[in-house]
Structure formats: C-alpha cells, structure tokens
Design an enzyme around this catalytic site. Structure first.
Site, PDB file in Angstrom:
ATOM      1  N   ASP A  87      95.156  82.222 -65.952  1.00 38.39           N
ATOM      2  CA  ASP A  87      94.007  81.670 -66.673  1.00 38.39           C
ATOM      3  C   ASP A  87      92.725  82.484 -66.529  1.00 38.39           C
ATOM      4  O   ASP A  87      91.699  82.138 -67.128  1.00 38.39           O
ATOM      5  CB  ASP A  87      93.754  80.218 -66.234  1.00 38.39           C
TER       6      ASP A  87
ATOM      7  N   HIS B 168     101.052  87.284 -61.946  1.00 46.62           N
ATOM      8  CA  HIS B 168     101.794  87.014 -63.187  1.00 46.62           C
ATOM      9  C   HIS B 168     101.019  87.446 -64.420  1.00 46.62           C
ATOM     10  O   HIS B 168     101.321  87.005 -65.524  1.00 46.62           O
ATOM     11  CB  HIS B 168     102.159  85.528 -63.263  1.00 46.62           C
TER      12      HIS B 168
ATOM     13  N   CYS C 285     101.490 100.541 -83.263  1.00 44.49           N
ATOM     14  CA  CYS C 285     102.861 100.977 -83.595  1.00 44.49           C
ATOM     15  C   CYS C 285     103.642  99.954 -84.408  1.00 44.49           C
ATOM     16  O   CYS C 285     104.775 100.225 -84.818  1.00 44.49           O
ATOM     17  CB  CYS C 285     103.624 101.328 -82.327  1.00 44.49           C
TER      18      CYS C 285
ATOM     19  N   GLY D  48      96.560  75.449 -53.496  1.00 49.66           N
ATOM     20  CA  GLY D  48      97.020  74.891 -54.770  1.00 49.66           C
ATOM     21  C   GLY D  48      98.325  75.461 -55.276  1.00 49.66           C
ATOM     22  O   GLY D  48      98.460  75.717 -56.464  1.00 49.66           O
TER      23      GLY D  48
ATOM     24  N   GLY E  65     100.287  67.343 -52.433  1.00 50.33           N
ATOM     25  CA  GLY E  65     101.720  67.261 -52.706  1.00 50.33           C
ATOM     26  C   GLY E  65     102.501  68.211 -51.818  1.00 50.33           C
ATOM     27  O   GLY E  65     101.931  69.087 -51.165  1.00 50.33           O
TER      28      GLY E  65
HETATM   29 ZN    ZN Z   1     102.645  99.141 -79.988  1.00 48.37          ZN
END
Ligand code: ZN
Length: 308
Positions: free
Chosen positions: A144, A159, A221, A258, A286
């Site tokens: 985010d 990530h 491309c 978290g 949790g």
């Molecule tokens: Zn490309």
C-alpha cells in the site's frame, strides 16, 4: 491498540502514541476488536526497544487497518472472514488475458480510494524511529506504500508496491498513477461502482462490466502490464530475499507489527532471526504463527535463546 510508548534513542528520550483507537468513520471498520493492552507488556516492549541498537521491524497488513485498508486474516473484519473473495493467483494472471482484464477493471475502479489512504500513527512512529537512529531496517509485506508516504527510506517492500506497474515482457516500471490516466482515456464512457475494497485495492464487478473494459498494454513494447507486486503463488525475487536476510543478520533484535506471519515469504526471516538467537517481539491483534501460548492479543516477547 491504543497506548503510548516511550523509549530511549541515541538522540534522547522519546514518546509516541504507537497507535490510536479508531472508532470514527470507515477507518475503524477493519481494525479487529481487542481487549485493552496490559501496561506491563507495554513496559516490556519499551524495554525491548530501548535495549535495541539495531532494530529491524517487519510489518504486515495489520499496521494498515487503521488507515482504512482491511487485512486478510483477522476474525470478523479481515477479507477472508467477511467475503469469499481470495487474492488473485500469479499463474492465472500471467496465463489469461480475460483474467488480466477483470483484474485491471477492478483495480481501475478501486484505485482512487486505495491510493488515497494515508499513513496512520504507527507508520509515522516507524518513520520517526528511523529519523532518530533507532530503526536499522524496515521490511513490509504490504503493497500500500503507506511507509513510503510516511517518509520511511530504510525500507524493503518485500511484496512490491501497487503504486508501480511492471511490463511482463520488457520489464519496464512505470507509476501506477500514469496508467490510471491511460485507462481513463481508453474507457471514456465506462463506469462502475466500487464494492468492498480488498487489501490490494481489488473491488468486485460483474462480468458484464468487466467485458467492456479496455486494458492498456505497455507503452514501450505492447506487452501485458502487471502491478509491481508479488501475487499469491509467485515468489519474492531472490536478490531481495538475500538482501533482507543480510539486514536481519546485521540487526540485534526484531519487532513484528501487524502480521500473523502465516505467509512464508515473511516468516522465513523470523526463522533466520531465531537461528541467530535475536530477541523477537510481536505486536499483533490475534494469533500468529509464532504464538504457541494462548494470547489473543499480542505483545509477545521472545527473549534471545528461549524457544517459545
Ligand atoms: Zn514492455
């Protein structure tokens, strides 16, 4: 979670509200319910952070719930508990043009709201820790960009980030905001309402809405575009993994904020930290993968050389 945290940094004593109670508007919707934090545990955490000279912090979706972005696994409020929707699989996205079309149509609708989320006090706190020389490195599992918005620089986005787009053919990276403008030009009469935002900005649309959506290819491309994030079923780039392993080995303690640690791509760094016998603290509402005791609310401290 709502408590003040005081610790001694190289540049003096410093207090921060690590997080604020959010009972207003949509931001509170995705914060899981939790009992009050035990003041003794807060003191333990203060001690833990004060003693650390090279603190590595790893964050997960739980840090962003108070910014109005749901997490995946929390009881009642997480994406998995509220809906039967599951995140897109990498293989499906790469293999299928119709699946990419559906993904981008939904992402196009969700983007204005998803990209407008702002850092909350926990993101600001970590950015301040960096400024004060307390934080050695920050690793986030979130896509985010809220740590970047808060000014964190000693940061690895494990990530990737939804704020960048990657061409699957030529590898060119471009800002997600620019793609939104291209989508708008290609789809001047297309409109759809966003229903239910997910942690990655996904929303729900009908098949009919999806079919008429025009997807923009790579401007260089003509190849297919993908958000510069690691989808489920894909693996994190090995150079990035090695880089974070090195940062973990250089750190003297590890704080998890978290994250339930269910995803191996983050959990493996905990294993490295335990191998190195680093003290580990987990701040989470949790249960987590490391939590063998029955705490529902989480501040769990794992001192060096002690197996949980
Ligand atoms: Zn490309």
């Amino acid at each position: 979670m709502n408590f003040g945290l005081t610790f001694r940094a190289a540049k003096g004593c410093w207090t921060v509200n690590l997080s604020q109670q959010c009972s207003h508007g949509s931001t509170g919707l995705f914060v899981p319910p939790s009992p009050p934090v035990d003041p003794e545990k807060v003191k333990e955490l203060q001690r833990f952070i004060t003693l650390s000279k090279r603190l590595l912090v790893m964050t997960g979706a739980g840090i962003s719930t108070e910014s109005g972005i749901p997490d995946y696994r929390s009881e009642k409020v997480g994406l998995y508990a509220r809906t039967d929707r599951r995140p897109i699989q990498h293989g499906d996205f790469v293999r299928s043009a119709p699946i990419r079309q559906r993904y981008w149509a939904r992402n196009f609708v969700g983007w204005p709201q998803f990209s407008s989320h702002q850092p909350n006090p926990a993101h600001w706190a970590l950015s301040n820790w960096e400024r004060l020389g307390k934080l050695y490195w920050l690793v986030t599992q979130n896509v985010d960009a809220l740590h970047t918005k808060a000014g964190s620089q000693r940061l690895t986005e494990l990530h990737g980030s939804m704020h960048r787009v990657l061409c699957l053919d030529c590898g060119e990276q471009t800002p997600r905001g620019a793609l939104q403008e291209r989508f708008e030009v290609l789809n001047p009469t297309w409109s759809a309402e966003a229903h239910g935002l997910a942690p990655d900005g996904d929303v729900f649309l009908t098949e009919e809405q999806v079919r008429s959506f025009q997807v923009a290819p790579c401007a260089r491309c003509g190849g297919p575009l993908k958000p510069d994030v690691v989808f489920f079923g894909d693996t994190v780039n090995s150079d990035k993994v090695d880089f974070v392993h090195r940062r973990v080995k250089e750190a003297d303690s590890l704080l998890v904020v978290g994250s339930s640690l269910q995803v191996y791509s983050g959990y493996r760094f905990i294993l490295t930290a335990r191998e190195k016998k680093l003290p580990i603290a987990i701040l989470n509402i949790g249960p987590t993968r490391l939590m063998f005791l029955s705490q529902k609310l989480g501040l769990s401290l794992y001192p060096a050389a002690k197996d949980p």
